[in-house]
Design an enzyme around this catalytic site. Structure first.
Site, PDB file in Angstrom:
ATOM      1  N   GLU A  27       0.833  -1.217   0.000  1.00  0.00           N
ATOM      2  CA  GLU A  27       0.000   0.000   0.000  1.00  0.00           C
ATOM      3  C   GLU A  27       0.863   1.262   0.000  1.00  0.00           C
ATOM      4  O   GLU A  27       2.073   1.213   0.237  1.00  0.00           O
ATOM      5  CB  GLU A  27      -0.935   0.009   1.215  1.00  0.00           C
ATOM      6  CG  GLU A  27      -0.191   0.010   2.542  1.00  0.00           C
ATOM      7  CD  GLU A  27      -0.954   0.706   3.653  1.00  0.00           C
ATOM      8  OE1 GLU A  27      -1.430   1.832   3.437  1.00  0.00           O
ATOM      9  OE2 GLU A  27      -1.035   0.118   4.750  1.00  0.00           O
ATOM     10  N   LYS A 161      -2.974  -2.479  15.694  1.00  0.00           N
ATOM     11  CA  LYS A 161      -2.368  -1.473  16.559  1.00  0.00           C
ATOM     12  C   LYS A 161      -3.337  -1.083  17.675  1.00  0.00           C
ATOM     13  O   LYS A 161      -4.537  -0.965  17.432  1.00  0.00           O
ATOM     14  CB  LYS A 161      -2.025  -0.255  15.712  1.00  0.00           C
ATOM     15  CG  LYS A 161      -1.119   0.735  16.397  1.00  0.00           C
ATOM     16  CD  LYS A 161      -0.701   1.837  15.449  1.00  0.00           C
ATOM     17  CE  LYS A 161       0.474   1.395  14.586  1.00  0.00           C
ATOM     18  NZ  LYS A 161       0.886   2.441  13.656  1.00  0.00           N
TER      19      LYS A 161
HETATM   20  N1  PSU Z   1      -2.547   1.551  10.839  1.00  0.00           N
HETATM   21  C1  PSU Z   1      -1.209   1.560  10.923  1.00  0.00           C
HETATM   22  N2  PSU Z   1      -0.484   2.106   9.922  1.00  0.00           N
HETATM   23  C2  PSU Z   1      -1.072   2.658   8.809  1.00  0.00           C
HETATM   24  C3  PSU Z   1      -2.502   2.622   8.727  1.00  0.00           C
HETATM   25  C4  PSU Z   1      -3.193   2.075   9.753  1.00  0.00           C
HETATM   26  O1  PSU Z   1      -0.663   1.081  11.899  1.00  0.00           O
HETATM   27  O2  PSU Z   1      -0.380   3.155   7.911  1.00  0.00           O
HETATM   28  C5  PSU Z   1      -3.162   3.175   7.497  1.00  0.00           C
HETATM   29  C6  PSU Z   1      -3.457   2.051   6.489  1.00  0.00           C
HETATM   30  O3  PSU Z   1      -3.320   2.576   5.178  1.00  0.00           O
HETATM   31  C7  PSU Z   1      -4.919   1.731   6.767  1.00  0.00           C
HETATM   32  C8  PSU Z   1      -5.461   3.101   7.088  1.00  0.00           C
HETATM   33  O4  PSU Z   1      -5.591   1.138   5.690  1.00  0.00           O
HETATM   34  O5  PSU Z   1      -4.445   3.734   7.846  1.00  0.00           O
HETATM   35  C9  PSU Z   1      -6.767   3.033   7.841  1.00  0.00           C
HETATM   36  O6  PSU Z   1      -7.343   4.295   7.912  1.00  0.00           O
HETATM   37  P1  PSU Z   1      -8.822   4.435   8.502  1.00  0.00           P
HETATM   38  O7  PSU Z   1      -8.701   4.052   9.938  1.00  0.00           O
HETATM   39  O8  PSU Z   1      -9.133   5.894   8.315  1.00  0.00           O
HETATM   40  O9  PSU Z   1      -9.697   3.539   7.709  1.00  0.00           O
END
Ligand code: PSU
Ligand code: MN
Length: 307
Positions: A27, A161
């Site tokens: 990604e 996380k």
């Molecule tokens: N959690 C992490 N590192 C990240 C992300 C999440 O520890 O880089 C990023 C990923 O791209 C994930 C996104 O898909 O954040 C999720 O965002 P949201 O919670 O807004 O859906």
């Protein structure tokens, strides 16, 4: 226009897919919004090399010039790592950034969908989005989870996380029918730490066994993803209690500043990195590299059993 007309697949990636060789999707939100420059770009390059060393072709995914790019060159990686204002693209943002030709870094959800359009089955990241703490009030549940319910791309992460509610995230994955398998241990990992206080629903100890699980799932037309959790290397682990203090502080700041919606996760990631100094960034880099190695091996094993 057919949906494949929106894809721009790098020639090396295209021939690997065509020949049934192993490919690993990566990604780009982690590059643009998950790590500071210049470590973001350096890590993205190293991760690609590690995927190669483990028998697969890397395909970093982003949206550029109105196309879903699968496999990026050095210049494109630099651009995503250095440019302010690159859009964080989840599923709902895809039609907007594509039609407006806005540069976009793809989240787990959007990356999975594009990987699937290209015919890639394995995707390596650091951490996925999930059910946020306090979701009973905010309803903040990442589109990563709903996308995992129906797109046939396995996601490899270092667990979940603890900015998220790990227990609720595991419940939600169960509801969606998504297998969660941890590599090599019983405990479900929490990104910076090998443990989370939760036992992993499933455990497998080698790449071939994981590839076998993926094959069985998709042979059975059980649509959707598998979450493969790979614990951070022990030497780079940040103790859970220490991380928890930092996370609680970052969550409090987000709340005080009224951070909402798509800004929540990038805000928390950035504040945690700042508050914990270099330690969390070093762990983040170590675990994504560790994931790239296992992802390469699983992709290789899957391509071998699929022939
Ligand atoms: N959690 C992490 N590192 C990240 C992300 C999440 O520890 O880089 C990023 C990923 O791209 C994930 C996104 O898909 O954040 C999720 O965002 P949201 O919670 O807004 O859906
Ligand atoms: Mn959210």
């Amino acid at each position: 226009m057919h949906k494949n007309d929106y894809l721009l697949i790098h020639p090396e990636v295209a021939s690997a897919i065509k020949e049934g060789r192993a490919v690993v999707a990566l990604e780009s939100t982690i590059i643009s919004h998950g790590m500071p420059w210049p470590q973001n770009v350096a890590t993205a390059r190293e991760v690609e090399n590690i995927v190669r060393e483990n028998g697969a072709v890397p395909a970093t995914i982003a949206i550029l010039d109105g196309k879903c790019c699968v496999g990026l060159n050095d210049q494109q990686l630099d651009y995503l790592g250095q440019t302010q204002g690159v859009w964080k693209v989840s599923l709902r943002d895809m039609p907007y950034v594509i039609s407006q030709k806005i540069p976009g870094a793809t989240t787990v959800a959007a990356t999975m969908r594009i990987a699937s359009m290209a015919g890639i089955r394995i995707f390596v990241t650091g951490g996925i989005g999930g059910v946020h703490r306090g979701a009973e009030n905010s309803m903040d549940i990442s589109a990563d989870l709903t996308e995992m319910a129906h797109t046939n791309v396995a996601v490899l992460s270092a667990g979940v996380k603890s900015i998220l509610d790990i227990g609720l995230t595991l419940e939600y994955l169960e509801t969606l029918g998504i297998p969660v398998v941890t590599y090599g241990q019983d405990a479900f990992p929490s990104f910076y730490s090998q443990e989370s206080g939760y036992t992993s629903p499933l455990r497998l100890d080698d790449a071939e066994a994981i590839a076998g699980l993926l094959k069985a799932k998709w042979d059975l037309s059980l649509e959707g993803s598998v979450l493969i959790a790979n614990p951070v290397p022990k030497a780079m682990e940040v103790p859970h209690d220490k991380m928890e203090k930092t996370i609680v502080e970052a969550l409090k700041e987000a709340d005080n500043q009224g951070i909402k919606g798509k800004l929540v996760t990038p805000f928390l990631l950035k504040r945690i990195a700042e508050l914990s100094g270099g330690e969390s960034l070093a762990a983040n880099i170590a675990l994504i590299k560790n994931n790239a190695a296992l992802g390469g091996r699983i992709a290789f094993a899957l391509s071998s059993v699929s022939k």
